[in-house]
Design a protein around this motif. Sequence first.
Motif, short mmCIF file in Angstrom:
data_model
loop_
_atom_site.label_atom_id
_atom_site.label_comp_id
_atom_site.label_asym_id
_atom_site.label_seq_id
_atom_site.Cartn_x
_atom_site.Cartn_y
_atom_site.Cartn_z
N PRO A 1 23.05 45.38 53.12
CA PRO A 1 21.97 46.10 53.80
C PRO A 1 20.94 46.67 52.83
O PRO A 1 21.30 47.09 51.72
N ASN A 2 19.67 46.64 53.24
CA ASN A 2 18.62 47.23 52.41
C ASN A 2 18.55 48.74 52.66
O ASN A 2 19.31 49.30 53.46
N ASP A 3 17.61 49.40 51.99
CA ASP A 3 17.52 50.87 52.10
C ASP A 3 17.28 51.31 53.53
O ASP A 3 17.84 52.32 53.99
N ARG A 4 16.43 50.57 54.27
CA ARG A 4 16.15 50.95 55.65
C ARG A 4 17.36 50.76 56.53
O ARG A 4 17.69 51.61 57.36
N GLU A 5 18.05 49.60 56.36
CA GLU A 5 19.21 49.31 57.20
C GLU A 5 20.35 50.30 56.97
O GLU A 5 21.12 50.59 57.88
N ARG A 6 20.43 50.85 55.76
CA ARG A 6 21.49 51.81 55.49
C ARG A 6 21.31 53.12 56.26
O ARG A 6 22.26 53.89 56.40
#
Length: 301
Positions: free
Chosen positions: A112-117
């Motif tokens: 996951p990227n920063d937004r998805e986290r």
Amino acid sequence: MKKKEMERRLQLEALDSYDEELELEQEDRPFDSTGAEIELSADERLARRGYFAQLLRLQGELVNLQDWVVATGHKVVILFEGRDAAGKGGVIKRITQRLNPRVCRVAALPAPNDRERTQWYFQRYVQHLPAAGEIVLFDRSWYNRAGVERVMGFCSDEQYEEFFRTVPEFEKMLVRSGIQLVKYWFSISDEEQHLRFLSRIRDPLKQWKLSPMDLESRRRWEAYTRAKEVMLERTHIPEARWWVVQADDKKAARLNCIDHLLSLMPYAEVPHAPVELPARVRNKDYTRRPVPPEFFVPEKY
């Protein structure tokens, strides 16, 4: 073209399509990475022929399943979990090889990227769920949280426990919505994973499969075992039970998994109207333009 010649060409075309299976079997073919032939015994050659015969038969049934899924609007999600090098990718390739990618597709999500986290944990998986008439195969799934994230310390204890509180309800919601959910765990022994990792190290065609995370997972074998045991115990529910595939023999694992998957599906053969090839329209005023020589790919082979 004469009828006899046409029939021969059609036979050769069918043979070419089956050669695609041999290309996929690079890790199992009787050649090393340089193309040198590896000598096989008579029993080994016979076993290979038997494997391909069974695989093609099962793939024919998968085509029937696909037709039924489209005709009935059935929705299927299949999760493939297991240790690194357990053979998940191999069985996924054999399932999808002869199916329509618009009907049967694979979801293999990156980290996951920063937004998805910052999202609800299941949110990025939801967008890959099937519509009517679709099959989705998850090459690893939301169970990353119970496995690699737990072992590698990528989630907190609170997030880990929240996952186990949420996942049974999440999967029950999927089933109530009309999705058939199947969960497979591919099980391999300590010795077999060791052998497969060594094979990848030795073979330049396979080295890309080894990541630093894979190597670290090898060191933490026992931690992964404990995490798997907890995961199976806490997420095995009547609506979405786990199925364990014995995967030390990768070819047997593929056949057993596909055969079992077919047994779980209430499919039936869908009748089709005979297909007739229409005659090509030919216009007297049409002239095909020659292609400039520089457009062609050099024919080295």
